[in-house]
Enzyme design. Structure first.
Site, PDB file in Angstrom:
ATOM      1  CB  ILE A  24      50.988  70.325  13.383  1.00 35.32           C
ATOM      2  CG1 ILE A  24      52.015  71.432  13.199  1.00 35.32           C
ATOM      3  CG2 ILE A  24      49.651  70.857  13.906  1.00 35.32           C
ATOM      4  CD1 ILE A  24      52.273  72.275  14.428  1.00 35.32           C
ATOM      5  CG  PHE A  25      46.940  65.986  12.344  1.00 36.64           C
ATOM      6  CD1 PHE A  25      46.105  65.596  13.376  1.00 36.64           C
ATOM      7  CD2 PHE A  25      46.697  65.494  11.057  1.00 36.64           C
ATOM      8  CE1 PHE A  25      45.027  64.734  13.132  1.00 36.64           C
ATOM      9  CE2 PHE A  25      45.628  64.638  10.814  1.00 36.64           C
ATOM     10  CZ  PHE A  25      44.802  64.259  11.849  1.00 36.64           C
ATOM     11  CD  GLU A  57      42.225  53.005  -4.891  1.00 35.53           C
ATOM     12  OE1 GLU A  57      41.000  53.179  -5.018  1.00 35.53           O
ATOM     13  OE2 GLU A  57      42.765  52.920  -3.769  1.00 35.53           O
ATOM     14  CB  SER A  64      48.287  71.617  -3.408  1.00 33.51           C
ATOM     15  OG  SER A  64      46.974  71.429  -3.866  1.00 33.51           O
ATOM     16  N   PRO A  65      51.646  72.168  -4.916  1.00 31.12           N
ATOM     17  CG  PRO A  65      52.849  73.001  -6.733  1.00 31.12           C
ATOM     18  CD  PRO A  65      51.520  72.401  -6.368  1.00 31.12           C
ATOM     19  CD  GLU A  83      47.131  64.360  -3.654  1.00 28.23           C
ATOM     20  OE1 GLU A  83      46.355  63.396  -3.756  1.00 28.23           O
ATOM     21  OE2 GLU A  83      46.746  65.537  -3.725  1.00 28.23           O
ATOM     22  CD  GLU A 130      35.436  49.747   7.619  1.00 26.83           C
ATOM     23  OE1 GLU A 130      35.969  50.360   8.564  1.00 26.83           O
ATOM     24  OE2 GLU A 130      34.932  48.603   7.720  1.00 26.83           O
TER      25      GLU A 130
END
Lengths: 181, 181
Positions: free
Chosen positions: A15-16, A93, A114-115, A120, A139
């Protein structure tokens, strides 16, 4: 574990494809032979760092989160770059967002955020050995660094200023560890 | 908290509207006046329930998660229906998924699962007063119920069978509470 509930992919519809996430919709065959659709977000994965200063304060970053339309306070975190080692990403990070270098860093755990709809996976690290380095945010990333006590952090949870899974986890971790005063 | 990092929406492009999630891409003005894009998942929100049996075991559900392509073990949880009270949703999901009715249920906390790209807010509830009710899963939902001790749950975390934020949070919550033996 035997996957008695396995859902076979019949087809995958892209889809994206974005800068942070991709979205696909999969037609799946359910265990009873019926079919259903699954909306799935693919994410590169992330790291987050529970970092304690010499003064035994936790390092947090305050930043605006567009999906929430508000500013919240989180432990330092970021996305994995392609092929990046999570431990190296955690060190990177931490320094980019807080200006502190980790002299040593320890893997604590990893969990899916969020399974139900996303893949993720976030890897959580801990360090209590940090020294001044150099802040160097992306940035499009604007944030400020906070160094606070466990008691102050717990107030921020009550006030819903600390309001995300990895940071609430981090505060529990420190309480269980007895690592903050 | 003053939103010094506020990102003004310049435009919103709807990409996808699904059964569980919607995706939009927003052009935003950053604090320095430059622009960027934010990929945002809108989710109705969810509830999860930390439930203890009379025998002081935690109720967990084993289910296949298509985004992960594997079966994991989680605390009972589900999406909010439109306009649904989270507490009512927590009672409903607990009974639908485990067959146990909560006689009383207490709100613990709520947190965003992935504030970088999603607005999903999950509300966590606790009950240690349950009685037999009736299992009644969604037609595309297949799961089995487990009742295990804290020690067994911690093994499942090590084995990455318990592998999601809300459930890892729940196990920490019970450790802090000293509520399981």
């Amino acid at each position: 574990m035997k996957d008695e509930f396995y859902e076979k992919t019949i087809s995958t519809k892209p889809i994206f494809s974005g800068r942070v996430i991709d979205l696909v919709v999969k037609d799946v065959e359910l265990p009873d032979g019926k079919t259903s659709k699954r909306e799935i977000i693919n994410h590169p994965g992330a790291v987050a760092v529970i970092a304690l200063t010499k003064e035994n304060k936790i390092l947090l970053v305050k930043q605006f989160r567009k999906p929430l339309e508000k500013t919240i306070v989180e432990i330092p975190a970021g996305k994995l770059e392609i092929g990046e080692d999570p431990l190296e990403c955690a060190k990177r990070e931490l320094e980019e967002e807080t200006g502190y270098k980790a002299l040593n860093i320890k893997f604590i755990t990893s969990f899916y955020t969020s399974p139900g709809f996303a893949d993720e996976l976030i890897h959580i690290y801990f360090t209590d050995q940090i020294e001044i380095g150099e802040i160097n945010c992306d940035e499009d990333e604007f944030l400020s660094v906070m160094e606070i006590s466990l008691q102050e952090a717990e107030k921020l949870i009550e006030q819903q200023i600390i309001h995300d899974a990895k940071t609430v986890y981090a505060i529990q971790f420190l309480k269980l560890k007895g690592g903050l005063t």
